[in-house]
Design an enzyme around this catalytic site. Structure first.
Site, PDB file in Angstrom:
ATOM      1  N   CYS A 135      -2.007  65.199  11.403  1.00  0.00           N
ATOM      2  CA  CYS A 135      -1.585  64.536  10.160  1.00  0.00           C
ATOM      3  C   CYS A 135      -0.279  63.773  10.365  1.00  0.00           C
ATOM      4  O   CYS A 135       0.798  64.385  10.438  1.00  0.00           O
ATOM      5  CB  CYS A 135      -1.421  65.588   9.054  1.00  0.00           C
ATOM      6  N   CYS A 138       2.258  64.060   7.494  1.00  0.00           N
ATOM      7  CA  CYS A 138       3.002  65.332   7.472  1.00  0.00           C
ATOM      8  C   CYS A 138       4.042  65.388   8.600  1.00  0.00           C
ATOM      9  O   CYS A 138       5.151  65.862   8.392  1.00  0.00           O
ATOM     10  CB  CYS A 138       2.050  66.523   7.636  1.00  0.00           C
ATOM     11  N   ASP A 139       3.693  64.934   9.801  1.00  0.00           N
ATOM     12  CA  ASP A 139       4.520  65.223  10.980  1.00  0.00           C
ATOM     13  C   ASP A 139       5.146  63.997  11.639  1.00  0.00           C
ATOM     14  O   ASP A 139       5.935  64.150  12.582  1.00  0.00           O
ATOM     15  CB  ASP A 139       3.664  65.954  12.040  1.00  0.00           C
TER      16      ASP A 139
END
Ligand code: FAD
Length: 307
Positions: A135, A138-139
């Site tokens: 993701c 997200c990261d």
């Protein structure tokens, strides 16, 4: 103690949340069960650019708005991971949660979507969260000004590579074939970016590690077998396919050979009272617009069943 509902919706992505709006507006006693955060995969996308009528794109904020909407007409929302769906002798549906709780309903809509397929390498699991990610939203921030690799050739891979290119020093997209499944417009955008390199006909042969973190990758040309080390890659974002989340109905024989739910055009499976909607069903296009379509139809079918 058992709680009896008319309808249990498993999953609060766009399919499940739309089903909840339609069902609760029809006065159907509904609960939505969700294992993670409400919103599903919409939380993983930077922008939804193909929602009709919104030319400038929709932000993931739509997930929060849909969540509010899904409970606005009386549907309950409950956190919980569904482990198994059982049809009892009275044709009632028992929903067994991983925490041991059991809920019952006259109808169930399975709207659990798909999960990302892991990179098929021995240390992929160990390095997940230590340089390997599924993701970018997200990261991606952990790899600001660094060299990252994106693996895959579909829309998710190309969209995420475009997103990562805004903050990473360099993005290398590695795709095992010459042609891409991704939309042409996305590929053109990616190709125009100066800090992006596209390696066609390559696969990741090895993820190198040092101090329990990703420390480079070795890629292989599938045509020539030539190996190449990209030593400065610190992040690897994987989009090599997805699998449907249908283990909870494995005993009911309502899936195809890949595990996708088989439904008719009314979203009915072959088991009366069990419906499917969204990415989890066997269909050609897995998008938000098709997920909300399926959710609305499934809820209407439940309305029919209960009337
Ligand atoms: C990076 C990325 C970018 C994308 N970009 C776009 C785009 O631009 N436009 C577009 O239209 N689509 C896009 N998509 C696709 C879109 O997000 C999906 O098609 C859509 O979210 C599918 O909706 P769904 O409700 O079927 O499933 P999901 O959104 O996957 O929701 C399923 C929900 O079920 C829950 N769940 C799963 N198992 C259980 C269980 N056992 N018990 C309880 N809950 C469970 C999950 O936690 C999840 O919240 C993108 C997807 C990704 C990954």
């Amino acid at each position: 103690m058992e709680t009896m509902y008319d309808l249990i919706i498993v999953g609060s992505g766009p399919a499940g949340m739309t089903a909840a709006v339609y069902a609760s507006r029809a006065n159907i006693k509904t609960v939505i069960l969700e294992a993670g955060a409400p919103g599903g995969k919409m939380l993983k996308t930077m922008e939804i650019e193909n929602w009709p009528g919104v030319t400038h794109g929709i932000s993931p904020q739509i997930a929060y708005e849909m969540h509010k909407h899904s409970t606005a007409f009386g549907a309950e929302f409950k956190m919980g991971e569904v482990a198994q769906v059982i049809v009892n002798e009275n044709d009632g549906k028992e929903i067994h949660l991983t925490n041991g709780e059991v809920l019952t309903a006259k109808a169930v809509i399975i709207a659990t979507g798909t999960k990302e397929r892991p990179l098929p390498l021995p240390n992929a699991e160990k390095l997940t969260g230590r340089g390997i990610s599924y993701c970018a939203i997200c990261d991606g921030a952990f790899f600001r000004n660094k060299h990252v690799a994106v693996i895959g050739g579909g829309n998710s891979a190309v969209e995420e590579a475009i997103h990562l290119a805004k903050t990473s020093a360099k993005v290398t997209l590695i795709h095992r074939r010459e042609g891409f499944r991704a939309d042409h417009i996305l590929l053109e955008r990616l190709e125009a970016l100066e800090n992006v390199e596209i390696m066609r006909n390559y696969v990741v042969d090895e993820v190198l590690e040092a101090e329990n973190k990703v420390a480079g990758i070795v890629v292989k040309n599938v045509l020539t077998e030539e190996l190449l080390t990209l030593a400065d890659v610190e992040g690897v974002f994987v989009y090599v396919g997805v699998d449907p989340i249908t283990a909870m109905v494995a005993d009911l024989h309502i899936t195809n050979e890949w595990g996708y739910l088989l439904v008719n055009s009314d979203m009915e499976t072959s088991v009366p009272g069990i419906y499917g909607a969204g990415d989890v069903i066997d269909k050609k296009i897995r998008q938000v617009v098709t997920a909300v379509n399926d959710g609305a139809i499934a809820a209407e079918s439940v309305k029919h069943q209960l009337s």
